[in-house]
Each structure stands twice: as structure tokens, then as C-alpha cells.
Design a protein around this motif. Structure first.
Motif, PDB file in Angstrom:
ATOM      1  N   ALA A  96       0.831  -1.201   0.000  1.00  0.00           N
ATOM      2  CA  ALA A  96       0.000   0.000   0.000  1.00  0.00           C
ATOM      3  C   ALA A  96       0.868   1.254   0.000  1.00  0.00           C
ATOM      4  CB  ALA A  96      -0.932  -0.001   1.205  1.00  0.00           C
ATOM      5  N   ALA A  97       1.941   1.249   0.787  1.00  0.00           N
ATOM      6  CA  ALA A  97       2.851   2.396   0.833  1.00  0.00           C
ATOM      7  C   ALA A  97       3.500   2.620  -0.529  1.00  0.00           C
ATOM      8  CB  ALA A  97       3.914   2.190   1.915  1.00  0.00           C
TER       9      ALA A  97
ATOM     10  N   LYS B  98       0.997   4.028  -2.958  1.00  0.00           N
ATOM     11  CA  LYS B  98       0.787   5.451  -2.661  1.00  0.00           C
ATOM     12  C   LYS B  98       1.922   6.285  -3.257  1.00  0.00           C
ATOM     13  CE  LYS B  98       0.176   8.670   1.170  1.00  0.00           C
ATOM     14  NZ  LYS B  98       0.171   8.836   2.622  1.00  0.00           N
ATOM     15  N   GLN B  99       3.154   5.821  -3.072  1.00  0.00           N
ATOM     16  CA  GLN B  99       4.306   6.525  -3.650  1.00  0.00           C
ATOM     17  C   GLN B  99       4.200   6.569  -5.174  1.00  0.00           C
ATOM     18  OE1 GLN B  99       7.842   4.548  -2.279  1.00  0.00           O
ATOM     19  NE2 GLN B  99       7.689   5.359  -0.212  1.00  0.00           N
TER      20      GLN B  99
ATOM     21  N   ALA C 257       1.457   6.457  -7.005  1.00  0.00           N
ATOM     22  CA  ALA C 257       0.388   7.387  -7.386  1.00  0.00           C
ATOM     23  C   ALA C 257       0.867   8.831  -7.258  1.00  0.00           C
ATOM     24  CB  ALA C 257      -0.844   7.151  -6.520  1.00  0.00           C
ATOM     25  N   GLU C 258       1.595   9.125  -6.196  1.00  0.00           N
ATOM     26  CA  GLU C 258       2.131  10.480  -6.009  1.00  0.00           C
ATOM     27  C   GLU C 258       3.127  10.830  -7.111  1.00  0.00           C
ATOM     28  OE1 GLU C 258       3.680  10.392  -2.018  1.00  0.00           O
ATOM     29  OE2 GLU C 258       1.716  10.766  -1.128  1.00  0.00           O
TER      30      GLU C 258
END
Length: 77
Positions: free
Chosen positions: A49-50, A53-54, A56-57
């Protein structure tokens, strides 16, 4: 009359209570293994998940940069 004997020890055979205790220990060990497996799966899911998220950012930042670049290009024309 039947020749079956109720859960007694004859010739080193386990009694009902020792079989039951062994079965209980196996169940506890199985539950502990399942809990450990779930804990490991949770750890990797959190890491995934982390990273997502990275990702997507990073993709959002690239998109913004691309738009800024296109905007700058139109100003220079």
C-alpha cells in the motif's frame, strides 16, 4: 455383551484424555501458525500500500510537470 472397553490404557495405548489434549495442542499450534501467517500478510500488504501510494504520487507529479511544461511551451510561442 460387547468387548469394547471405554477409553482405558492397555498396552501403552493413549487414553481419550491424552488424545484430546494432543488434539487441543495441535489446534492451538495451527491457530498460532495462522495468526503468524496473517501478521506476515498484513506486513506485506502495508508495504504494498505504501509503494502504491508513492507510485500514485509520482505519477501525479509527472502529470503536473507535463502540464507545466506544456504551459511553458505555449508561453514561448
Amino acid at each position: 455383551m460387547s468387548s469394547m472397553k471405554p477409553n482405558s490404557v492397555h498396552g501403552g495405548v493413549k487414553t481419550h484424555s491424552s488424545r484430546s489434549s494432543g488434539h487441543r495442542s495441535e489446534l492451538i499450534a495451527l491457530e498460532q501458525a495462522e495468526a503468524e501467517s496473517a501478521k506476515i500478510k498484513l506486513k506485506y500488504t502495508q508495504q504494498e500500500a505504501a509503494l502504491l501510494k508513492q507510485k500514485a504520487e509520482s505519477e501525479a507529479n509527472l502529470q503536473v510537470l507535463s502540464q507545466e511544461n506544456a504551459f511553458e511551451a505555449t508561453l514561448k510561442k
